[in-house]
Design a protein around this motif. Structure first.
Motif, short mmCIF file in Angstrom:
data_model
loop_
_atom_site.label_atom_id
_atom_site.label_comp_id
_atom_site.label_asym_id
_atom_site.label_seq_id
_atom_site.Cartn_x
_atom_site.Cartn_y
_atom_site.Cartn_z
N THR A 1 0.84 -1.20 0.00
CA THR A 1 0.00 0.00 0.00
C THR A 1 0.88 1.25 0.00
OG1 THR A 1 -0.18 -0.20 2.42
CG2 THR A 1 -1.92 -1.18 1.10
N GLY A 2 0.30 2.37 0.33
CA GLY A 2 1.00 3.64 0.19
C GLY A 2 1.91 3.98 1.35
N GLY A 3 2.38 5.22 1.34
CA GLY A 3 3.26 5.65 2.42
C GLY A 3 3.36 7.16 2.48
N ILE A 4 3.62 7.65 3.68
CA ILE A 4 4.04 9.05 3.84
C ILE A 4 5.56 9.00 3.91
CG2 ILE A 4 3.89 11.13 5.24
CD1 ILE A 4 1.18 10.24 6.20
N ASN A 5 6.17 8.99 2.76
CA ASN A 5 7.60 8.73 2.65
C ASN A 5 8.40 10.00 2.91
OD1 ASN A 5 6.91 6.06 1.67
ND2 ASN A 5 6.40 7.08 -0.26
N ALA A 6 9.37 9.90 3.82
CA ALA A 6 10.14 11.07 4.24
C ALA A 6 11.57 10.99 3.73
CB ALA A 6 10.13 11.17 5.77
N MET A 7 12.22 12.14 3.66
CA MET A 7 13.65 12.24 3.39
C MET A 7 14.27 13.12 4.46
SD MET A 7 15.76 13.77 0.10
CE MET A 7 15.23 12.49 -1.05
N LEU A 8 15.25 12.57 5.17
CA LEU A 8 15.97 13.30 6.21
C LEU A 8 17.26 13.85 5.61
CD1 LEU A 8 16.25 13.88 9.38
CD2 LEU A 8 17.78 11.90 9.36
N VAL A 9 17.45 15.17 5.72
CA VAL A 9 18.62 15.82 5.14
C VAL A 9 19.35 16.56 6.25
CG1 VAL A 9 19.44 17.48 3.43
CG2 VAL A 9 17.37 16.14 2.97
N ASP A 10 20.64 16.21 6.48
CA ASP A 10 21.41 16.96 7.47
C ASP A 10 22.34 17.95 6.78
OD1 ASP A 10 23.80 15.73 6.74
OD2 ASP A 10 23.93 14.46 8.52
N SER A 11 23.10 18.69 7.55
CA SER A 11 23.86 19.81 6.98
C SER A 11 25.17 19.39 6.33
CB SER A 11 24.14 20.86 8.07
OG SER A 11 24.85 20.30 9.15
N THR A 12 25.48 18.07 6.31
CA THR A 12 26.64 17.63 5.55
C THR A 12 26.28 17.33 4.10
OG1 THR A 12 26.30 15.26 5.99
CG2 THR A 12 27.56 16.51 7.63
#
Length: 989
Positions: free
Chosen positions: A743-754
């Protein structure tokens, strides 16, 4: 213009190169030997590339740690993250002094500083005390300073004035030294980036011209190198018409200014997919120069010898020079994107590689290109960029034989020792290719050079290694021996499963037949099934199950393999149908056909391996065997967003496991499914093992699930429908049957400062907006660290302005319409809510008068992760900041994402390897992607599927998927029942 195909067989191209007249290699070796000996006796300074690679080779952890620090540390804006990055990398290696360094004092000092940092810095995730923190910050500051000093060795100046001043200082000892200034940086992602680079180029030309002697010819004076991808954010073949309208005028302003100043201007080389585009733009410039500045002799082009079409490229430039009566410059280089070119060819499943896969082949091509350039002097002024002593000696030999004018080139910070020795013996003109820019902007460039020259096979690396004998260092490229090169892309997965073949949409011969077929494709009407048709189909499938299940697994697998071959052969037909019925752009249609082919081959190979009877241990006089067999009639319900790939994957898995299949496609895309079912029937799948049943989910789908003969359900779609199927299966009488749901998703992307902002923006654009955001894996929630959020959002907003929304039949279209009016209306309502409640980051422009169900890609910043409560299946991106308050740490962000209940895909953008692994461990998701986009899972490479509200597992395209479609049977036979255990009795006395 037309060049040969980029994926020609490498062996054929090399054989043609070997037919060129051979050089007198004994003379080459004799000339180059004293240069090499002198360099080894008087090594380069400690900070030179040669010495650095000797001190910290990339084959060791220290070299990799230094490379990764150089790539990221200077751009990290906050101390906490800089400390974490330094701890992560320094903790993976030891920088103790020793090992025979030619510079023991400097090497020892650098080793002590780096080793001290390794010991002082806290481990990622720990809570250091005050003294540790002070020590860590001190070491980080020292590391930053050290990397700045390192950058100075390879960057001539931070701006053009500083670079010109440094050039003059270097010319004090070599008055004839020339420079080609390269205003470096990443390619433009936004229109503002392109304007900034254009302004920098204009300023640089003006300043260089001011310093030039009035009577200097272009080949005798300094010049500039221009990167086309820096001058337009969409420098790619699909945007050709736009580039000629927008980029060409910008280029002409630079060319005209350079011509007026009588200085040289060189168009830098780009990736192979842009080669023909670059040549076409170069020819357009040459035509204008011939009209406006025929006396100017400074227009130049860089050619990469490692491309298998390099010889044809230099021949084309010579043709242009003759056709337009110009003298053109050509900078011949080995090449700078080799690993990217290899990966692209493998990912696309091309027939071959656009670059040579062995260094000797590249060296051979370089000499062939050099010969052609020298043969066409003076219409062409050759510029030979190389640090290889053998190549230099060979070029000098060929040039003397022809009496041709030329120059040699080296990279600033490299090759000084070799050219010091060459210039002692040969009156050679030398130019330095000189990068200019801020150190933090040039890190990707620096790392690229480290990777190119740090490879064990590179001349620069071997030159510094006295253990490499001269005969090996100066071996003739005409004597081909050893490694035959990389396996072809088709062999990527080994002999059991060929990689699916593809087409290169950058190649006109591949592209045009697909678009022509799509324009002529009509979508047929597929009749809907009624209750009687459903009952009849289930009866037929139930009756046919036993016969199909009894078919040996090798026979079932063979049918799937035949279907894979047939589907590849009918690629254009299926792509056309996907574009017309599913509203896909051509690149997505091609990728979907390949995925369907991969499913067919992968499941065939997996079934033959896993469905073979498995012998189990047991007591003497007894045999035990585990067998897998089909369950019965499997109902496969597929979605409209991948109407061929997911449909085929479900059906193929169920069939090869021995089940008969009732295939129910999405209401919006039945024609694709109908065509695929017909193909499977034609390849040996009986009609009583596979039936298509089209109609609404509420009637046809529900009836199939409720049917007593349904032995299992494979479903891909919404979580809501999956739960309804689950309830229906639980409520009916009879056996408990499996539900395989994705099924679906609330797909996230985590971005740090590097993270590198350009890389982040590329990944976000692809993940959130490709396929109009209509992918289960698409990015829905972008989590940006507070210290880089503003800069990344500005770049993202600019990149979104460059996207093209339009008709999928147009090659320039990036984002087509959403699937239908109902989906468009639901998305429009959500966007209206965000307009009222969130901050708009950016919205892609919609062309005036665009008809149909098009929705402009849009991004909004929300206050909290919890505000994103449900999947929004379209080109809508939500953004939240982290790094303070309740979202102070990556762990806090992941916990909040987990709390949403979905668990499909997660992206992580960081250069802190330990952080990436910790995030992956903490996240409750099926697929984690680090430092890349989040879409396009490949069968057998990235098995796809989620957990929680995102599905039941097992993962599609993975090694456990087929087992869920099968039932298990253990067969135990008492072999001693009839007269005892003869084998035991025979061997036990």
């Amino acid at each position: 213009m037309r060049l040969p195909r980029p994926d020609r067989p490498e062996a054929d191209v090399v054989q043609a190169l070997l037919r060129q007249p051979a050089l007198r290699w004994d003379a080459v070796r004799q000339a180059a030997t004293p240069w090499v000996q002198a360099v080894r006796e008087h090594p380069a300074p400690f900070w030179a590339m040669e010495s650095l690679l000797k001190e910290y080779p990339l084959s060791r952890p220290e070299g990799l740690a230094l490379m990764r620090l150089a790539e990221a540390l200077l751009r990290v804006p906050d101390v906490e993250t800089a400390m974490a990055l330094a701890a992560d990398q320094l903790g993976r290696a030891r920088f103790d002094a020793g090992g025979g360094s030619a510079h023991p004092l400097l090497a020892g000092l650098s080793a002590r500083v780096l080793e001290l940092g390794r010991r002082l810095l806290p481990a990622e995730g720990s809570a250091p005390g005050l003294l540790q923190r002070l020590g860590a910050q001190t070491v980080v500051a020292a590391a930053v300073r050290a990397l700045q000093l390192l950058g100075r060795q390879f960057v001539l100046g931070r701006h053009i004035d500083e670079a010109l001043h440094e050039a003059q200082a270097q010319r004090a000892g070599q008055p004839a030294l020339r420079f080609s200034f390269d205003m470096l940086g990443e390619g433009a992602r936004t229109g503002r980036d392109a304007e900034r680079y254009l302004a920098a180029y204009h300023h640089a030309i003006e300043r260089i011209a001011r310093e030039q002697p009035a009577d200097a010819a272009p080949e005798q004076a300094d010049g500039i190198s221009i990167k086309l991808s820096a001058l337009h954010p969409r420098y790619e073949p699909a945007q050709r018409q736009r580039l000629f309208a927008e980029l060409l005028p910008r280029l002409w302003t630079l060319v005209e200014r350079a011509a007026r100043a009588n200085m040289n201007l060189t168009i830098d080389a780009e990736e192979s997919e842009r080669l023909e585009l670059s040549l076409d733009l170069f020819e357009a410039l040459a035509a204008r120069v011939a009209q406006a500045w025929p006396q100017w002799q400074g227009l130049g082009l860089a050619v990469q010898a490692y491309q298998t079409r390099s010889l044809e490229v230099v021949q084309e430039v010579a043709r242009l020079a003759a056709a337009y009566r110009l003298r053109l410059m050509v900078r011949l280089v080995k090449g700078a994107y080799w690993d990217d070119e290899i990966k692209r060819a493998q990912e696309l499943g091309l027939a071959g590689y656009p670059v040579y896969t062995r260094k000797q082949h590249t060296d051979l091509a370089y000499l062939a290109c050099a010969r052609v350039l020298l043969d066409h002097a003076p219409q062409v002024f050759p510029q030979f960029a190389t640090h290889n002593a053998g190549t230099i000696a060979a070029v000098l030999q060929m040039a003397r034989e022809r009496g041709a004018a030329f120059e040699m080139q080296r990279l600033h910070g490299m090759g000084e020792g070799i050219y010091r020795e060459v210039l002692k013996r040969e009156p050679v003109a030398l130019r330095v290719y000189a990068p200019v820019g801020e150190h933090r902007d040039l890190l990707a460039y620096l790392v690229r050079r480290l990777l190119e020259n740090g490879a064990n096979s590179s001349f620069v690396h071997q030159l510094a290694d006295a253990r490499v004998p001269l005969d090996a260092l100066l071996v003739s490229p005409f004597n081909l021996q050893g490694d035959p090169g990389l396996p072809l892309p088709a062999a990527l997965y080994g002999p059991a499963r060929p990689n699916s073949a593809s087409v290169d949409l950058a190649c006109l011969a591949d592209r045009e037949p697909l678009y022509a077929t799509a324009r002529d494709t009509a979508v047929p009407t597929v009749p809907e099934a009624d209750a009687a048709a459903v009952d009849a189909a289930m009866q037929r499938l139930h009756a046919g199950f036993a016969r199909w299940d009894a078919t040996p697994v090798a026979g079932r697998g063979a049918a799937l393999r035949r279907a894979a071959e047939a589907l590849e052969a009918r690629r254009a037909e299926f792509c056309g149908l996907l574009v017309r019925e599913a509203r896909k752009v051509m690149a997505d249609a091609v990728a979907e056909v390949r995925e369907a082919v991969d499913f067919l081959r992968y499941y065939a190979a997996e079934a033959e391996q896993r469905f073979a009877p498995l012998a189990l241990p047991g007591p003497t006089g007894e045999s035990n065997e585990l067998r897998l067999r089909g369950r019965g009639v499997f109902v496969c319900i597929s979605p409209w967003n991948f109407p061929l790939a997911i449909f085929t994957g479900q059906v193929a898995a169920a069939l090869v496991a021995g089940n008969s299949v009732a295939a129910k496609p999405a209401e919006q895309t039945p024609a694709v499914a109908q065509r695929m079912v017909a193909l499977l029937h034609g390849c040996g799948v009986p009609e009583d093992a596979l039936q298509l049943l089209h109609g609404p989910g509420e009637t046809v789908g529900a009836a199939l699930v409720r049917d007593a003969r349904c032995a299992g359900v494979a479903f891909t779609g919404s979580t809501e429908v999956a739960k309804a199927i689950q309830r229906s299966l639980a409520d009916k009488d009879g056996p408990i049957v499996p539900l395989i749901a994705e099924t679906g998703g609330i797909n996230a992307m985590l971005v740090d400062s590097t993270a590198l902002p350009e890389q982040v923006v590329d990944a976000v654009i692809q993940s959130a907006f490709r396929s109009a955001g209509q992918r289960c894996s698409a990015l829905r929630l972008l989590c940006l660290h507070v210290h880089i959020a503003d800069a990344v959002l500005r770049m993202l907003a600019g990149a979104m302005q460059e996207l093209v929304v339009g008709d999928p039949l147009q090659r320039s279209t990036d984002v087509g319409p959403v699937i239908d009016a109902q989906a468009h209306a639901a998305l429009a309502r959500h966007v209206a809510r965000l307009d009222a409640q969130a901050r708009l980051v950016a919205r892609t422009p919609l062309p005036a008068g665009l008809a149909g169900d098009h929705l402009a890609p849009v991004a909004y910043e929300v206050r909290d992760i919890a505000e994103v409560r449900e999947e929004v299946f379209g080109p809508v991106l939500h953004v939240v900041r982290w790094g303070s308050g309740e979202l102070a740490t990556p762990e806090a962000v992941i916990d909040r994402v987990n709390a949403l209940g979905y668990g499909l895909t997660l992206g992580v953008q960081t250069r802190i390897e330990g952080r990436a692994l910790q995030v992956a461990q903490r996240a409750r998701v099926g697929n984690v992607y680090v430092n890349r986009n989040m879409i396009g899972a490949v069968v057998g490479v990235q098995p796809f599927g989620g957990e929680g509200l995102s599905g039941t597992g097992p993962k599609a395209g993975g090694p456990h998927y087929l087992l869920r479609f099968a039932s298990e049977q253990t067969l135990t036979i008492n072999t001693a029942a009839a007269g005892g255990n003869a084998a035991l009795l025979a061997g036990g006395r």
